[in-house]
Design a protein around this motif. Structure first.
Motif, PDB file in Angstrom:
ATOM      1  N   HIS A   1      26.512  -1.418 -29.542  1.00  0.00           N
ATOM      2  CA  HIS A   1      26.849  -2.040 -28.262  1.00  0.00           C
ATOM      3  C   HIS A   1      28.246  -2.659 -28.302  1.00  0.00           C
ATOM      4  CE1 HIS A   1      26.763  -5.164 -25.085  1.00  0.00           C
ATOM      5  NE2 HIS A   1      26.290  -4.142 -24.415  1.00  0.00           N
ATOM      6  N   LYS A   2      28.547  -3.314 -29.392  1.00  0.00           N
ATOM      7  CA  LYS A   2      29.855  -3.952 -29.522  1.00  0.00           C
ATOM      8  C   LYS A   2      30.982  -2.904 -29.441  1.00  0.00           C
ATOM      9  CE  LYS A   2      32.297  -7.282 -32.491  1.00  0.00           C
ATOM     10  NZ  LYS A   2      33.390  -6.510 -33.095  1.00  0.00           N
ATOM     11  N   ALA A   3      30.817  -1.830 -30.194  1.00  0.00           N
ATOM     12  CA  ALA A   3      31.865  -0.798 -30.190  1.00  0.00           C
ATOM     13  C   ALA A   3      31.997  -0.161 -28.807  1.00  0.00           C
ATOM     14  CB  ALA A   3      31.551   0.264 -31.250  1.00  0.00           C
ATOM     15  N   ILE A   4      30.857   0.074 -28.152  1.00  0.00           N
ATOM     16  CA  ILE A   4      30.902   0.707 -26.825  1.00  0.00           C
ATOM     17  C   ILE A   4      31.516  -0.252 -25.807  1.00  0.00           C
ATOM     18  CG2 ILE A   4      29.461   1.591 -24.932  1.00  0.00           C
ATOM     19  CD1 ILE A   4      27.553   2.714 -27.126  1.00  0.00           C
ATOM     20  N   ALA A   5      31.151  -1.542 -25.905  1.00  0.00           N
ATOM     21  CA  ALA A   5      31.706  -2.530 -24.967  1.00  0.00           C
ATOM     22  C   ALA A   5      33.227  -2.608 -25.107  1.00  0.00           C
ATOM     23  CB  ALA A   5      31.071  -3.904 -25.220  1.00  0.00           C
ATOM     24  N   GLU A   6      33.696  -2.386 -26.332  1.00  0.00           N
ATOM     25  CA  GLU A   6      35.156  -2.398 -26.552  1.00  0.00           C
ATOM     26  C   GLU A   6      35.795  -1.038 -26.274  1.00  0.00           C
ATOM     27  OE1 GLU A   6      35.193  -3.646 -30.623  1.00  0.00           O
ATOM     28  OE2 GLU A   6      34.876  -5.777 -30.143  1.00  0.00           O
ATOM     29  N   LYS A   7      35.002  -0.126 -25.744  1.00  0.00           N
ATOM     30  CA  LYS A   7      35.452   1.262 -25.495  1.00  0.00           C
ATOM     31  C   LYS A   7      36.024   1.912 -26.760  1.00  0.00           C
ATOM     32  CE  LYS A   7      36.638   0.426 -20.615  1.00  0.00           C
ATOM     33  NZ  LYS A   7      35.234   0.497 -20.192  1.00  0.00           N
ATOM     34  N   SER A   8      35.539   1.462 -27.902  1.00  0.00           N
ATOM     35  CA  SER A   8      35.991   2.040 -29.161  1.00  0.00           C
ATOM     36  C   SER A   8      34.975   3.116 -29.543  1.00  0.00           C
ATOM     37  CB  SER A   8      36.061   0.912 -30.196  1.00  0.00           C
ATOM     38  OG  SER A   8      36.418   1.406 -31.446  1.00  0.00           O
ATOM     39  N   TYR A   9      35.006   4.210 -28.757  1.00  0.00           N
ATOM     40  CA  TYR A   9      33.914   5.191 -28.840  1.00  0.00           C
ATOM     41  C   TYR A   9      33.891   5.984 -30.144  1.00  0.00           C
ATOM     42  CZ  TYR A   9      33.676   4.127 -23.870  1.00  0.00           C
ATOM     43  OH  TYR A   9      33.573   3.489 -22.675  1.00  0.00           O
ATOM     44  N   SER A  10      35.057   6.082 -30.803  1.00  0.00           N
ATOM     45  CA  SER A  10      35.043   6.816 -32.072  1.00  0.00           C
ATOM     46  C   SER A  10      35.041   5.837 -33.245  1.00  0.00           C
ATOM     47  CB  SER A  10      36.256   7.736 -32.157  1.00  0.00           C
ATOM     48  OG  SER A  10      37.440   6.945 -32.173  1.00  0.00           O
ATOM     49  N   HIS A  11      34.572   4.632 -33.008  1.00  0.00           N
ATOM     50  CA  HIS A  11      34.484   3.597 -34.045  1.00  0.00           C
ATOM     51  C   HIS A  11      33.721   4.135 -35.251  1.00  0.00           C
ATOM     52  CE1 HIS A  11      33.522  -0.150 -36.038  1.00  0.00           C
ATOM     53  NE2 HIS A  11      34.366  -0.777 -35.244  1.00  0.00           N
ATOM     54  N   GLU A  12      34.178   3.765 -36.438  1.00  0.00           N
ATOM     55  CA  GLU A  12      33.540   4.369 -37.620  1.00  0.00           C
ATOM     56  C   GLU A  12      32.068   3.997 -37.758  1.00  0.00           C
ATOM     57  OE1 GLU A  12      34.655   3.143 -41.640  1.00  0.00           O
ATOM     58  OE2 GLU A  12      35.999   1.635 -40.806  1.00  0.00           O
ATOM     59  N   GLU A  13      31.662   2.869 -37.177  1.00  0.00           N
ATOM     60  CA  GLU A  13      30.238   2.522 -37.257  1.00  0.00           C
ATOM     61  C   GLU A  13      29.396   3.415 -36.332  1.00  0.00           C
ATOM     62  OE1 GLU A  13      29.048   0.765 -39.522  1.00  0.00           O
ATOM     63  OE2 GLU A  13      30.686  -0.490 -40.206  1.00  0.00           O
ATOM     64  N   ILE A  14      29.947   3.796 -35.187  1.00  0.00           N
ATOM     65  CA  ILE A  14      29.221   4.741 -34.311  1.00  0.00           C
ATOM     66  C   ILE A  14      29.034   6.066 -35.049  1.00  0.00           C
ATOM     67  CG2 ILE A  14      29.333   6.085 -32.169  1.00  0.00           C
ATOM     68  CD1 ILE A  14      30.619   3.828 -30.756  1.00  0.00           C
ATOM     69  N   ILE A  15      30.108   6.554 -35.623  1.00  0.00           N
ATOM     70  CA  ILE A  15      30.045   7.835 -36.352  1.00  0.00           C
ATOM     71  C   ILE A  15      29.061   7.730 -37.521  1.00  0.00           C
ATOM     72  CG2 ILE A  15      31.396   9.526 -37.650  1.00  0.00           C
ATOM     73  CD1 ILE A  15      32.561   9.349 -34.906  1.00  0.00           C
ATOM     74  N   ARG A  16      29.145   6.632 -38.252  1.00  0.00           N
ATOM     75  CA  ARG A  16      28.259   6.466 -39.410  1.00  0.00           C
ATOM     76  C   ARG A  16      26.795   6.459 -38.980  1.00  0.00           C
ATOM     77  NH1 ARG A  16      25.291   2.398 -41.317  1.00  0.00           N
ATOM     78  NH2 ARG A  16      26.247   0.830 -39.995  1.00  0.00           N
ATOM     79  N   ILE A  17      26.480   5.662 -37.952  1.00  0.00           N
ATOM     80  CA  ILE A  17      25.073   5.530 -37.540  1.00  0.00           C
ATOM     81  C   ILE A  17      24.548   6.867 -37.007  1.00  0.00           C
ATOM     82  CG2 ILE A  17      23.529   4.380 -35.893  1.00  0.00           C
ATOM     83  CD1 ILE A  17      25.469   1.878 -36.217  1.00  0.00           C
TER      84      ILE A  17
END
Lengths: 316, 316
Positions: free
Chosen positions: A176-192
């Motif tokens: 949620h944090k990464a999406i709220a920051e529009k950081s869609y390719s955030h490494e935590e999104i990719i990892r999860i």
């Protein structure tokens, strides 16, 4: 559930092979025979037919077929005749060769299959192309798509039912944090998305919805068309509810201006022996018409006949 | 070549199991029996002994061993008794749990094994820990190390001999450019090291040397200690010349202030059935003394006796 229908008494591979050969020789081709045999044999039976054909006539059945039939019908028959792992390897290689950000085939192969199926595809890919799937994906993609796709096609997810609830809550927050920051390719999104088991991810997405008020895929929607976001949504749908994902893919292929035969052939040949029954039901529910009627309207000839046999047209 | 020596006539698993049980019961333990049996059986024979032991006495052989022996001897016997894939899964899990940037065990398991061995380890890891290896690595590492280690442990490299010379030249240039810019975690470095086949990488590193005048590992050296650079060099050495890599690991474990038994046990139990003969030869050449003499000097008791049997001490 599969839509493939195999007759109660199946002819031997030798009989099937002889019938197919008879359909090829002489002037013209007997397409009806090809359809009546191949569209009603399961993976193992098709595999044996291909072996027997090769032993008997010294030529790969696929090569013989290629000489006899053409166009969309040829492509659908070829895809269907291959083993699942080989078929996915061929589809993945095509996707890699002509890769563009809107191509979701790699996402499908990485996320809408079991861990064991994806691994079998990686083996088949190496046997066929003398390179690894992940090296080709890495070499032909770039930027955020590469960051997403390479781990997806390299994954071998745990497929047990265990869920760690604390972890699901924690990772729902991270997403949620990464999406709220529009950081869609955030490494935590990719990892999860790239490493967690399907059961764990379903729990995480449920927590996301409960905690933040929206299904995650709604928060991954943007007014402007964004192909990376489309890929993320496809990843999530393929992991969580592949049948509804494929329903939508079929719907878009049928609805558009002109039918996308390559999509029709891909989805029907890859799902007919897996879960096309559920996909058909989802399609009927969503579109208020039957999938076979929609396909019959948009296709013709031997191609139409072949697809309709695979989706179990005459059985319903 | 392995250093493991199996007797010409091997007792049946039932006989071995009875002898082991006899060594455990009563006051005291007969360590000599444990060593004489387990240090002279190959992986399949040890596997059968473990099965037979479990069927006969209703307890895992490893659990019984744990009650009887301790310390470095226990750990070496336990590691050795496991199947290779299980042993690597245990070592990988330990490395993940207590991960720090100087820990090279994950690099070893990802790069100094064949693609099939690494995949077997990923399967064994899931069976044992109910999670995937890559999800644990991703969750316990961060930054550049995560960028490097996750693709390495997820890789399933093509292992054929084919080399694309044009590609090797191109990628040698890409590596050199990134290294010259001190961009050591550049995504092209990670991609090339993480996905290309060993044969292809050897060609790439040869071109690097020919074209830029230094072996790539020399350019990856820094005056200041840098653990990410150490990891990159270990990746390259494990992929290209694992025997010389392990020679160096053993040398450091023996040379340091105090001997690092956990390293000794890991290298000897993982290599005794693979290439410890070549590692021994490299050690003798580099250090002007025999590996077994060095180990005999730095260890003692049953632990010493067990390691020396595994490295084929009495056979030379």
């Amino acid at each position: 559930m599969a839509t493939l229908r195999v007759p109660q008494v199946v002819p031997s591979p030798v009989e099937d092979t002889q019938q197919l050969r008879k359909a090829f020789v002489g002037l013209g081709t007997n397409e009806k025979t090809i359809i009546s045999i191949l569209a009603h044999r399961n993976a193992l039976q098709r595999h044996r037919i291909r072996e027997t054909y090769h032993e008997t006539y010294g030529e790969d059945l696929l090569v013989s077929l290629k000489k006899e039939i053409s166009g969309d019908f040829e492509r659908a028959v070829m895809l269907w005749t291959l083993d699942q792992a080989e078929r996915d390897a061929v589809l993945a290689n095509e996707a890699v060769q002509k890769w563009h950000p809107g191509n979701l085939v790699l996402v499908e192969i990485a996320c809408a299959r079991s861990a064991a199926e994806l691994f079998a595809t990686r083996k088949a890919y190496q046997a066929r192309y003398k390179r690894s799937l992940e090296e080709d994906v890495a070499a032909h993609t770039k930027g955020d798509f590469r960051k997403l796709l390479v781990p997806l096609v390299s994954s071998y997810r745990y497929d047990g039912p265990e869920v760690n609830t604390k972890l699901a809550k924690l990772e729902a927050k991270m997403l949620h944090k990464a999406i709220a920051e529009k950081s869609y390719s955030h490494e935590e999104i990719i990892r999860i998305l790239g490493t967690r088991s399907k059961a764990q991810l379903i729990a995480t997405f449920n927590h996301y919805n409960d905690e933040f008020g929206n299904p995650i895929n709604k928060d991954l929607k943007h007014e402007a068309k964004d192909e990376f976001l489309s890929s993320l949504r496809a990843v999530i749908r393929c992991l969580v509810c592949p049948q509804r994902y494929f329903e939508k893919v079929l719907r878009s292929a049928i609805e558009g201006l002109g039918t996308d035969e390559s999509v029709l052939s891909r989805v029907i040949t890859t799902r007919a022996e897996a879960d096309l029954q559920e996909i058909k039901e989802a399609y009927a529910k969503r579109n208020s018409k039957a999938l076979d009627a929609a396909i019959a309207k948009d296709t013709s000839g031997d191609y139409e006949a072949f697809l309709l046999e695979l989706i179990g047209h005459n059985e319903n």
